[in-house]
Scaffold this motif. Structure first.
Motif, PDB file in Angstrom:
ATOM      1  N   ILE A 168       0.839  -1.207   0.000  1.00 33.49           N
ATOM      2  CA  ILE A 168       0.000   0.000   0.000  1.00 33.49           C
ATOM      3  C   ILE A 168       0.872   1.254   0.000  1.00 33.49           C
ATOM      4  O   ILE A 168       0.646   2.179  -0.761  1.00 33.49           O
ATOM      5  CB  ILE A 168      -0.949   0.004   1.212  1.00 33.49           C
ATOM      6  CG1 ILE A 168      -1.941  -1.162   1.078  1.00 33.49           C
ATOM      7  CG2 ILE A 168      -1.667   1.333   1.341  1.00 33.49           C
ATOM      8  CD1 ILE A 168      -2.765  -1.406   2.320  1.00 33.49           C
ATOM      9  N   ARG A 169       1.880   1.287   0.901  1.00 30.28           N
ATOM     10  CA  ARG A 169       2.773   2.437   1.016  1.00 30.28           C
ATOM     11  C   ARG A 169       3.958   2.047   1.897  1.00 30.28           C
ATOM     12  O   ARG A 169       3.909   1.039   2.593  1.00 30.28           O
ATOM     13  CB  ARG A 169       2.047   3.644   1.608  1.00 30.28           C
ATOM     14  CG  ARG A 169       1.603   3.433   3.057  1.00 30.28           C
ATOM     15  CD  ARG A 169       1.028   4.711   3.644  1.00 30.28           C
ATOM     16  NE  ARG A 169       0.543   4.512   4.984  1.00 30.28           N
ATOM     17  CZ  ARG A 169       1.314   4.485   6.073  1.00 30.28           C
ATOM     18  NH1 ARG A 169       2.609   4.624   5.988  1.00 30.28           N
ATOM     19  NH2 ARG A 169       0.785   4.301   7.268  1.00 30.28           N
ATOM     20  N   PRO A 170       5.018   2.862   1.893  1.00 36.62           N
ATOM     21  CA  PRO A 170       6.134   2.585   2.811  1.00 36.62           C
ATOM     22  C   PRO A 170       5.648   2.585   4.256  1.00 36.62           C
ATOM     23  O   PRO A 170       4.710   3.316   4.603  1.00 36.62           O
ATOM     24  CB  PRO A 170       7.098   3.747   2.554  1.00 36.62           C
ATOM     25  CG  PRO A 170       6.761   4.230   1.184  1.00 36.62           C
ATOM     26  CD  PRO A 170       5.267   4.025   1.050  1.00 36.62           C
ATOM     27  N   GLN A 171       6.279   1.772   5.082  1.00 39.91           N
ATOM     28  CA  GLN A 171       5.862   1.620   6.472  1.00 39.91           C
ATOM     29  C   GLN A 171       7.033   1.901   7.415  1.00 39.91           C
ATOM     30  O   GLN A 171       8.175   1.590   7.101  1.00 39.91           O
ATOM     31  CB  GLN A 171       5.368   0.195   6.724  1.00 39.91           C
ATOM     32  CG  GLN A 171       4.231  -0.255   5.842  1.00 39.91           C
ATOM     33  CD  GLN A 171       2.928   0.431   6.158  1.00 39.91           C
ATOM     34  OE1 GLN A 171       2.552   0.566   7.308  1.00 39.91           O
ATOM     35  NE2 GLN A 171       2.234   0.874   5.131  1.00 39.91           N
ATOM     36  N   SER A 172       6.726   2.430   8.584  1.00 43.46           N
ATOM     37  CA  SER A 172       7.737   2.624   9.623  1.00 43.46           C
ATOM     38  C   SER A 172       7.588   1.513  10.662  1.00 43.46           C
ATOM     39  O   SER A 172       6.600   0.768  10.674  1.00 43.46           O
ATOM     40  CB  SER A 172       7.550   3.984  10.302  1.00 43.46           C
ATOM     41  OG  SER A 172       6.352   3.994  11.070  1.00 43.46           O
ATOM     42  N   THR A 173       8.563   1.435  11.534  1.00 42.81           N
ATOM     43  CA  THR A 173       8.479   0.462  12.631  1.00 42.81           C
ATOM     44  C   THR A 173       7.215   0.698  13.445  1.00 42.81           C
ATOM     45  O   THR A 173       6.522  -0.244  13.828  1.00 42.81           O
ATOM     46  CB  THR A 173       9.732   0.564  13.523  1.00 42.81           C
ATOM     47  OG1 THR A 173      10.878   0.259  12.727  1.00 42.81           O
ATOM     48  CG2 THR A 173       9.662  -0.405  14.694  1.00 42.81           C
ATOM     49  N   GLU A 174       6.895   1.954  13.689  1.00 42.19           N
ATOM     50  CA  GLU A 174       5.684   2.286  14.445  1.00 42.19           C
ATOM     51  C   GLU A 174       4.429   1.809  13.705  1.00 42.19           C
ATOM     52  O   GLU A 174       3.502   1.297  14.334  1.00 42.19           O
ATOM     53  CB  GLU A 174       5.613   3.796  14.703  1.00 42.19           C
ATOM     54  CG  GLU A 174       4.447   4.214  15.569  1.00 42.19           C
ATOM     55  CD  GLU A 174       4.480   3.674  16.992  1.00 42.19           C
ATOM     56  OE1 GLU A 174       3.401   3.585  17.607  1.00 42.19           O
ATOM     57  OE2 GLU A 174       5.565   3.322  17.494  1.00 42.19           O
ATOM     58  N   ASP A 175       4.403   1.943  12.386  1.00 41.66           N
ATOM     59  CA  ASP A 175       3.267   1.437  11.598  1.00 41.66           C
ATOM     60  C   ASP A 175       3.108  -0.063  11.815  1.00 41.66           C
ATOM     61  O   ASP A 175       1.992  -0.565  11.986  1.00 41.66           O
ATOM     62  CB  ASP A 175       3.466   1.714  10.109  1.00 41.66           C
ATOM     63  CG  ASP A 175       3.449   3.196   9.748  1.00 41.66           C
ATOM     64  OD1 ASP A 175       2.735   3.961  10.427  1.00 41.66           O
ATOM     65  OD2 ASP A 175       4.158   3.559   8.788  1.00 41.66           O
ATOM     66  N   PHE A 176       4.233  -0.789  11.771  1.00 38.54           N
ATOM     67  CA  PHE A 176       4.167  -2.238  11.957  1.00 38.54           C
ATOM     68  C   PHE A 176       3.714  -2.591  13.372  1.00 38.54           C
ATOM     69  O   PHE A 176       2.958  -3.539  13.566  1.00 38.54           O
ATOM     70  CB  PHE A 176       5.519  -2.891  11.659  1.00 38.54           C
ATOM     71  CG  PHE A 176       5.859  -2.913  10.192  1.00 38.54           C
ATOM     72  CD1 PHE A 176       4.961  -3.396   9.257  1.00 38.54           C
ATOM     73  CD2 PHE A 176       7.089  -2.458   9.744  1.00 38.54           C
ATOM     74  CE1 PHE A 176       5.272  -3.431   7.900  1.00 38.54           C
ATOM     75  CE2 PHE A 176       7.407  -2.486   8.399  1.00 38.54           C
ATOM     76  CZ  PHE A 176       6.504  -2.970   7.473  1.00 38.54           C
TER      77      PHE A 176
END
Length: 64
Positions: free
Chosen positions: A22-30
């Motif tokens: 969908i889009r780039p993800q950060s550690t916080e997103d994960f």
């Protein structure tokens, strides 16, 4: 996106791949997806042949 709530490594990696499509993800997103050993899951995906680009960013989370 189908969010399989299982905590198995495989289910977590499926969630990661779906999110990254969908889009780039950060550690916080994960972490919001219930994935807490992000580096281990990225390592596993890379071993499976996924090409994952990592770019360090600085974010301040709710814990400072």
């Amino acid at each position: 996106m189908n969010l399989d709530n299982s905590n198995t490594s495989e289910a977590q990696m499926r969630r990661m791949v779906a999110a990254m499509r969908i889009r780039p993800q950060s550690t916080e997103d994960f972490r919001k997806l219930g994935i807490f050993q992000v580096s281990a899951r990225i390592f596993g995906l890379r071993k499976q042949g996924y090409v994952i680009e990592t770019q360090p960013i600085e974010i301040t989370d709710r814990d400072g």
